[in-house]
Design a protein around this motif. Structure first.
Motif, PDB file in Angstrom:
ATOM      1  N   VAL A 157       7.520  -2.298   0.734  1.00  0.00           N
ATOM      2  CA  VAL A 157       6.765  -2.496  -0.514  1.00  0.00           C
ATOM      3  C   VAL A 157       5.284  -2.227  -0.256  1.00  0.00           C
ATOM      4  N   LYS A 158       4.802  -2.769   0.839  1.00  0.00           N
ATOM      5  CA  LYS A 158       3.391  -2.580   1.186  1.00  0.00           C
ATOM      6  C   LYS A 158       3.066  -1.090   1.345  1.00  0.00           C
ATOM      7  N   ARG A 159       3.983  -0.386   1.997  1.00  0.00           N
ATOM      8  CA  ARG A 159       3.776   1.051   2.203  1.00  0.00           C
ATOM      9  C   ARG A 159       3.829   1.788   0.859  1.00  0.00           C
ATOM     10  N   TYR A 160       4.765   1.390   0.004  1.00  0.00           N
ATOM     11  CA  TYR A 160       4.877   2.012  -1.325  1.00  0.00           C
ATOM     12  C   TYR A 160       3.565   1.880  -2.099  1.00  0.00           C
ATOM     13  N   MET A 161       2.962   0.677  -1.998  1.00  0.00           N
ATOM     14  CA  MET A 161       1.722   0.426  -2.747  1.00  0.00           C
ATOM     15  C   MET A 161       0.654   1.440  -2.353  1.00  0.00           C
ATOM     16  N   VAL A 162       0.469   1.573  -1.041  1.00  0.00           N
ATOM     17  CA  VAL A 162      -0.572   2.471  -0.538  1.00  0.00           C
ATOM     18  C   VAL A 162      -0.239   3.915  -0.899  1.00  0.00           C
ATOM     19  N   GLN A 163       1.039   4.267  -0.751  1.00  0.00           N
ATOM     20  CA  GLN A 163       1.471   5.631  -1.055  1.00  0.00           C
ATOM     21  C   GLN A 163       1.204   5.962  -2.525  1.00  0.00           C
TER      22      GLN A 163
ATOM     23  N   GLN B   8      -6.439  13.920   1.605  1.00  0.00           N
ATOM     24  CA  GLN B   8      -5.315  12.979   1.664  1.00  0.00           C
ATOM     25  C   GLN B   8      -5.651  11.776   2.536  1.00  0.00           C
ATOM     26  N   LYS B   9      -6.331  12.051   3.653  1.00  0.00           N
ATOM     27  CA  LYS B   9      -6.697  10.943   4.550  1.00  0.00           C
ATOM     28  C   LYS B   9      -7.622   9.967   3.842  1.00  0.00           C
ATOM     29  N   ILE B  10      -8.574  10.507   3.101  1.00  0.00           N
ATOM     30  CA  ILE B  10      -9.520   9.639   2.395  1.00  0.00           C
ATOM     31  C   ILE B  10      -8.803   8.839   1.314  1.00  0.00           C
ATOM     32  N   ALA B  11      -7.904   9.501   0.572  1.00  0.00           N
ATOM     33  CA  ALA B  11      -7.167   8.810  -0.489  1.00  0.00           C
ATOM     34  C   ALA B  11      -6.345   7.665   0.101  1.00  0.00           C
ATOM     35  N   LEU B  12      -5.691   7.936   1.241  1.00  0.00           N
ATOM     36  CA  LEU B  12      -4.885   6.892   1.891  1.00  0.00           C
ATOM     37  C   LEU B  12      -5.759   5.729   2.338  1.00  0.00           C
TER      38      LEU B  12
END
Lengths: 173, 326
Positions: A157-163, B8-12
């Motif tokens: 879930v945490k990864r989904y949020m950032v993605q 992309q790196k900055i957005a992440l």
């Protein structure tokens, strides 16, 4: 004329292929009005294409003009379907609301515009990523609760949020 | 997502900062580190601002509408339903618009709402959990002094949490539910509050609550676990045994025993959009059973098997229970 300007070749493209494109769209969409709109929009896209677009830089000297036009038109068709299905789901949700909680006509339009912008941003995301992100942003659910609802781990879930957020940042104007 | 381009790196990174600060709560060290990252490159600041703007767009949307609209992939038949819904909307709209115009706009955005047939659970800022029954509207008003839920209509089940302020060495804030009829103060507890036209009904399953009718504050009434009572603005009581099945709707079930059909229709009507009427000629019949609220059409369809009644559909949104044809 050996070297026509971009505008001149666009006018030629329009004269040669607009009628054909409208027919092609009508067969695809089964609706004359939608087909006429999208055919028009397709050429409008070309007219408004950014300077760095390779086809524009080559002054719209297209080798496969109809193939190119259908690629643009298909993208617009997908957009049209996305927007229609959003509007349908929106109307459905509105109809389910108790009367007193229903927004005013002006608010309905504002909400729909916001929904459409966000929907376009979220469009390419995988279903679970999208759902997790929406549950957090719209329902304010915690990661544990989202994980339980979607049957995934909290770490996912945490990864989904950032993605999802990174995806939106990249696409947002 | 594998970040390959600098964009992309900055957005992440911006997305990570966005969520890290939210999870951290008030953390000066994290705030400072984030500020330093933002200041390091104008593209960082731009990406950060976009994340804030996107989150802000979501925050401005009413969840009850936005979630089904944006998450429609999970509901493939939404489109088909919408054709019918549109027809209903065209009929129902003018009244809804008028009703809406008489209310301040922020109400839609500030509170928690469920539509007819929708049930939802939310977690409040203090960790308390609230189940919202169908067609419920509640405003959450938390400040430094009090934790207040204003139940505008419908029904909520509350599972209060210990105030996190206690852990910070501050006095615990009282947890209060306010209704048209008055206020209900929780004393560490699980309880149910339902707002009808004139009365509020409270049932306590754990701990205790204290009821204060709005216009008769001296008529306080304390309810302990296992007790329930109705109260109006000027009177409270009497105490009765709490119905252990009254909160079954949290699991999507309605349990009734020897209920008048007229009352059953009113109850079921809360769980579906549109009108559900009961002809007085059949209203005194009794019904018992456990019903799955997810499909109220199926419940209606099963009624003639159990009772001598007929279900008449004027439309999907207008149903009447009448006597069967002679």
């Amino acid at each position: 004329m050996r070297h026509p300007t971009a505008e001149q070749s666009l006018a030629l493209l329009y004269a040669d292929h607009h009628g054909w494109l409208r027919g092609w769209l009508q067969r695809k969409l089964g609706d004359a009005a939608d087909a006429a709109d999208l055919a028009q929009d397709t050429f409008l896209r070309l007219l408004c294409a950014p300077e760095h677009t390779p086809e524009r830089q080559s002054a719209w000297q297209l080798r496969e003009a109809r193939a190119y036009l259908t690629v643009v038109a298909k993208r617009l068709m997908v957009n049209l379907h996305r927007r229609r299905s959003l509007e349908a789901a929106y109307l459905e949700a509105l109809a389910q609301l108790p009367e007193a909680a229903a927004p005013s006509p002006e608010q309905r339009l504002l909400i729909l515009e916001t929904l459409n912008e966000l929907d376009a941003l979220l469009d390419a995301l995988p279903a679970k990523v999208r759902s997790a992100f929406l549950l957090a942003q719209l329902e304010g659910l915690g990661y544990a609760e989202i994980a339980a609802r979607l049957a995934v781990s909290e770490r996912s879930v945490k990864r989904y949020m950032v993605q999802a957020m990174a995806h939106c940042i990249l696409l947002a104007p | 997502m594998n970040a390959t381009t600098p964009e992309q790196k900055i957005a992440l990174a911006a997305a990570e900062w966005h969520f890290r600060l939210r999870e951290a709560g008030a953390d000066p060290a994290a705030d400072a580190a984030c500020a330093a990252w933002r200041a390091a490159d104008p593209r960082h600041e731009a990406a950060w601002a976009k994340a804030e703007r996107i989150a802000g767009s979501f925050a401005g949307l009413p969840g009850a509408i936005a979630l089904p609209a944006l998450d429609r992939r999970l509901r493939p038949n939404a489109r088909r339903q919408a054709v019918k819904a549109l027809a209903a909307l065209l009929v129902a709209a003018p009244a809804g618009w008028l009703a809406w115009h008489s209310q301040p706009a922020r109400q839609l955005l500030a509170g928690e709402r469920t539509a007819s047939g929708e049930r939802r659970r939310i977690t409040l800022a203090d960790g308390s959990r609230v189940h919202l029954n169908s067609a419920t509207a509640v405003d959450v008003e938390f400040d430094e002094k009090r934790r207040v839920l204003r139940l505008q209509r419908g029904e909520i089940f509350i599972d209060t949490a210990v105030d996190p302020q206690l852990a910070a060495g501050l006095p615990a804030r009282p947890f209060v539910v306010e209704t048209d009829a008055g206020s209900i103060r929780a004393l560490g507890t699980r309880f149910l509050v339902r707002q009808d036209d004139t009365h509020s009904r409270v049932a306590v399953y754990q701990g205790a609550v204290e009821i204060r009718p709005r216009r008769a504050v001296d008529r306080q009434l304390r309810l302990d676990a296992g007790e329930q009572a109705s109260f109006a603005a000027d009177a409270a009581g009497p105490l009765a045994a709490a119905d252990p099945r009254a909160a079954d709707w949290r699991d999507g079930r309605l349990f009734v025993r020897e209920m008048r059909l007229a009352d059953f229709a009113a109850e079921l009507g809360r769980h579906r959009p549109g009108l559900l009427r009961c002809d007085p000629a059949v209203g005194e019949q009794r019904i018992s059973g456990a019903f799955e609220l997810a499909d109220t059409d199926a419940i209606l369809a099963s009624l003639p098997e159990a009772l001598p009644v007929k279900v008449v559909y004027r439309s999907r949104y207008w149903v009447t229970l009448t006597a069967p044809d002679a």
